[in-house]
Design a protein around this motif. Sequence first.
Motif, PDB file in Angstrom:
ATOM      1  N   UNK A 456      -1.552  -4.619   7.442  1.00 42.20           N
ATOM      2  CA  UNK A 456      -1.370  -3.384   6.675  1.00 42.20           C
ATOM      3  C   UNK A 456      -0.166  -3.499   5.740  1.00 42.20           C
ATOM      4  N   UNK A 457       0.896  -4.153   6.201  1.00 38.63           N
ATOM      5  CA  UNK A 457       2.061  -4.360   5.340  1.00 38.63           C
ATOM      6  C   UNK A 457       1.676  -5.219   4.138  1.00 38.63           C
ATOM      7  N   UNK A 458       0.912  -6.283   4.372  1.00 37.26           N
ATOM      8  CA  UNK A 458       0.457  -7.138   3.277  1.00 37.26           C
ATOM      9  C   UNK A 458      -0.369  -6.348   2.268  1.00 37.26           C
ATOM     10  N   UNK A 459      -1.245  -5.469   2.768  1.00 37.33           N
ATOM     11  CA  UNK A 459      -2.087  -4.665   1.877  1.00 37.33           C
ATOM     12  C   UNK A 459      -1.244  -3.675   1.080  1.00 37.33           C
ATOM     13  N   UNK A 460      -0.240  -3.083   1.718  1.00 39.90           N
ATOM     14  CA  UNK A 460       0.655  -2.159   1.020  1.00 39.90           C
ATOM     15  C   UNK A 460       1.440  -2.866  -0.086  1.00 39.90           C
ATOM     16  N   UNK A 461       1.890  -4.090   0.211  1.00 40.87           N
ATOM     17  CA  UNK A 461       2.594  -4.885  -0.796  1.00 40.87           C
ATOM     18  C   UNK A 461       1.657  -5.200  -1.964  1.00 40.87           C
ATOM     19  N   UNK A 462       0.427  -5.573  -1.647  1.00 39.40           N
ATOM     20  CA  UNK A 462      -0.539  -5.905  -2.695  1.00 39.40           C
ATOM     21  C   UNK A 462      -0.791  -4.717  -3.608  1.00 39.40           C
ATOM     22  N   UNK A 463      -0.910  -3.515  -3.020  1.00 41.66           N
ATOM     23  CA  UNK A 463      -1.150  -2.310  -3.823  1.00 41.66           C
ATOM     24  C   UNK A 463       0.025  -2.040  -4.749  1.00 41.66           C
ATOM     25  N   UNK A 464       1.242  -2.138  -4.224  1.00 35.61           N
ATOM     26  CA  UNK A 464       2.429  -1.896  -5.051  1.00 35.61           C
ATOM     27  C   UNK A 464       2.531  -2.927  -6.170  1.00 35.61           C
ATOM     28  N   UNK A 465       2.344  -4.206  -5.837  1.00 33.90           N
ATOM     29  CA  UNK A 465       2.434  -5.258  -6.846  1.00 33.90           C
ATOM     30  C   UNK A 465       1.364  -5.090  -7.918  1.00 33.90           C
ATOM     31  N   UNK A 466       0.167  -4.711  -7.512  1.00 33.43           N
ATOM     32  CA  UNK A 466      -0.931  -4.516  -8.467  1.00 33.43           C
ATOM     33  C   UNK A 466      -0.580  -3.438  -9.482  1.00 33.43           C
ATOM     34  N   UNK A 467      -0.048  -2.333  -9.022  1.00 37.05           N
ATOM     35  CA  UNK A 467       0.256  -1.219  -9.917  1.00 37.05           C
ATOM     36  C   UNK A 467       1.500  -1.492 -10.761  1.00 37.05           C
ATOM     37  N   UNK A 468       2.477  -2.203 -10.206  1.00 32.78           N
ATOM     38  CA  UNK A 468       3.652  -2.594 -10.991  1.00 32.78           C
ATOM     39  C   UNK A 468       3.233  -3.541 -12.113  1.00 32.78           C
ATOM     40  N   UNK A 469       2.388  -4.511 -11.784  1.00 33.58           N
ATOM     41  CA  UNK A 469       1.912  -5.468 -12.785  1.00 33.58           C
ATOM     42  C   UNK A 469       1.129  -4.770 -13.892  1.00 33.58           C
ATOM     43  N   UNK A 470       0.333  -3.782 -13.513  1.00 29.29           N
ATOM     44  CA  UNK A 470      -0.482  -3.055 -14.493  1.00 29.29           C
ATOM     45  C   UNK A 470       0.288  -1.899 -15.134  1.00 29.29           C
ATOM     46  N   UNK A 471       1.568  -1.761 -14.766  1.00 26.73           N
ATOM     47  CA  UNK A 471       2.448  -0.746 -15.342  1.00 26.73           C
ATOM     48  C   UNK A 471       1.874   0.654 -15.206  1.00 26.73           C
ATOM     49  N   UNK A 472       1.429   0.938 -13.981  1.00 22.72           N
ATOM     50  CA  UNK A 472       0.881   2.259 -13.676  1.00 22.72           C
ATOM     51  C   UNK A 472       1.871   3.037 -12.817  1.00 22.72           C
ATOM     52  N   UNK A 473       2.011   4.338 -13.059  1.00 22.58           N
ATOM     53  CA  UNK A 473       2.930   5.134 -12.224  1.00 22.58           C
ATOM     54  C   UNK A 473       2.419   5.226 -10.787  1.00 22.58           C
ATOM     55  N   UNK A 474       3.349   5.256  -9.834  1.00 24.85           N
ATOM     56  CA  UNK A 474       2.966   5.376  -8.422  1.00 24.85           C
ATOM     57  C   UNK A 474       4.150   5.881  -7.629  1.00 24.85           C
ATOM     58  N   UNK A 475       3.901   6.290  -6.405  1.00 27.55           N
ATOM     59  CA  UNK A 475       4.956   6.638  -5.461  1.00 27.55           C
ATOM     60  C   UNK A 475       5.223   5.428  -4.585  1.00 27.55           C
ATOM     61  N   UNK A 476       6.444   4.924  -4.640  1.00 27.15           N
ATOM     62  CA  UNK A 476       6.856   3.828  -3.778  1.00 27.15           C
ATOM     63  C   UNK A 476       7.318   4.387  -2.429  1.00 27.15           C
ATOM     64  N   UNK A 477       7.234   3.550  -1.411  1.00 22.54           N
ATOM     65  CA  UNK A 477       7.887   3.845  -0.139  1.00 22.54           C
ATOM     66  C   UNK A 477       9.243   3.169  -0.210  1.00 22.54           C
TER      67      UNK A 477
END
Length: 752
Positions: A456-477
């Motif tokens: 689950x940690x790996x998946x959470x990291x992947x989601x954050x990295x994906x959105x950072x790379x695509x320059x999309x707004x998100x809520x970080x933990x």
Amino acid sequence: MNNIPTKEEILEWISQNPTQTAKRDIARAFGIKGAARIDLKRLLKELETEGKLQKRSKTYRDPDTLPPVTIVQVTGPSSDGDLYVRPMEWTGAGDPPRILFIPRKGDPALGAGERILARLTAVPSDDHAFEARLIRRIGTNPQKIIGVFRVSAEGGRIVPIDKGADKDWLVPAGAVNDAKDGELVEAEQLGGGGGRMGLPRAQIVQRLGDPTAPRAVSLIAIHQHGIPDAFPDNVVAEADAAEPASMKGRTDLRDMPLITIDPVDARDRDDACLAHADDDPKNPGGHIVWVAIADVAYYVTPGSALDREARLRGNSTYFPDRVVPMLPDILSGDLCSLHEGVDRACIAVRMVLDADGAKIGHSFVRGMMRSVASLNYAEVQAAMDGETTDRTAPLMDDIIRPLYAAYEATKTARAVRQPLDLDLPERRIQLSDDGKVTSVNYYERFDAHRLIEEFMILANVAAAEELVTRKRPLLFRVHEEPSPEKLDALREVAKASGLTLAKGQVLQTRHLNQLLRQAEGTDQDELINISTLRSMTQAYYGATNFGHFGLALRNYAHFTSPIRRYADLLVHRALITAHGWGKDGLSVDDIERLDETGKQISDAERRSMAAERDTTDRYLAAYLSERVGNEFSGRISGIQRFGAFVKLDETGADGLIPIRTLGREFFHHDADANTLRGSDSGLTLGIGLRVTVRLAEAVPVTGGLMLELLSVDGNALPRTPQRGRSSFKGRKAGPAKSKAAKLKKKIERKRR
């Protein structure tokens, strides 16, 4: 001679002229002068006695109506986003009328609990009886009291259930709200100064029932912390109207052997996983890990009633006997939950790990899956340990063993990253069918737990990295590093324990792990783990990325639990927008309110944690209340000016040794060293000391435990002159005659 009006004529006048209700206004309207005013006064008094009028200062009004100008309190937005208020005074029959607040351009934003002076207008509407417009703001939310009501001649008293409460509350006769003796009630502080004996005054706003009824413990916490626990009708209607997602625009994952692994008593199933060896020759010894997460965003769309309610709640709240879900059960327990053998919409990530478990690539899809098995941690671990069943035996070669093989690889990557490695077992409270505590123990931790956590940690990291790379707004933990002050306090604890925490360098989690390893297996193990945890800052949700210190990760967001966390739902919407998967991605409003939403759901998370902690304390007190007088071993877990807190070994419950019970000598409180030191005996109490205590009191309704100190590190207490009525030294086993004991007696007294 003056014509004295009838009672009906007086009532009609007041109804038609709500701003002219003083006795003088009524006399002038009917031409009443001189001695006839005595007859008018008598009629008004009779109407007041009959309950048809209510006197407020020098004016009269119908108790079943509201005056055109009155003080109201904001109850917060509904799931539709409308703001409602309630009158601060209501003496009419039944519930007060519903009032919709109508803001005008330039009005300030109002928050739940705020009081305003408002002008009311009666409206012919099925939804509400009045509309309110702001005249001026008055103040914020008055203090809320949850307690047991006791009837008295003047009205009554409320015995608070908060452990720290040191006063009862007086309830005037007109503020009882039909509460019965012994009932649990919710009340609010009344203005106007203290009442008799200087006690504060309160008005009862809600009756909550019998405080000793089965399963009342979590109900108390729900109301005490203001957790929304009833879904509005329009939210339920939206959930009931939901239909299963179709395959349109989705990748078909139904042939993949994804499984869910959850606690045996899981109420919802957010995540499924799958692993197998990577057949790419460029990645020898590597693994492919799939994590599929329930596609809640398909059912909970931006701006819907479901969305507004989910944002308001922020997360699901879990108690030993119930769950207060973020979403209605038809979604959380059915349509969104990844049950075995049924098609379920999901958002899945395919992650590529190298031979050392480091993630070297990932990709996301919006798909349709079908879980091949819903397993629990214990049975999966038993299968890996050689105890297979008819359910797990067919899954071993293709599913369970490959999962563990991928997990073994991640251990290497984890060792390099060195996230904070705390060892703090979680308590498990077992209840009987009637809500009584039958046992208190600790959850057993298996590699099956750690496997799921790591994926689950790996998946959470992947989601954050994906959105950072695509320059999309998100809520970080976000989890920021500890403050220098808290680190200095941790160093003091380590030094007192004969251990060291290096100073003068940029703190990393590996430094804290070195300290934890020094303490491992020693008497200081639990103390250092607790002290390290207390040195940490609280994690939160934010639109600005400051990294996650505890996990030693630069990019981290919550993606894996959208059924029970609103933050994850927003991350799903961001992924939908980033990949162009549909029109149910992040809305403009979602983006504009990211910071506001982050704060709101962070506050909601803390609210749930406090409610869950209070509930656990009350259940533990109930469990131990039958063992008052027994001796227990434990360790000092906290020092305050007023006493020492002890964590009991057997249950993990925390109790207080009041400083007043330690003798007549003066105890000096050293806040820096976290100690209490006796001026005559030299007795020094500090965090981590082993102690033996006697349970003096256990009050289930407050969750409070009072302890008597018997020995420190195996040594009996030194003899000193005692203060107060008696000392703990040589006292017979049994409850102390303290305020908590009196409180318990008052609460448990049978109704007269």
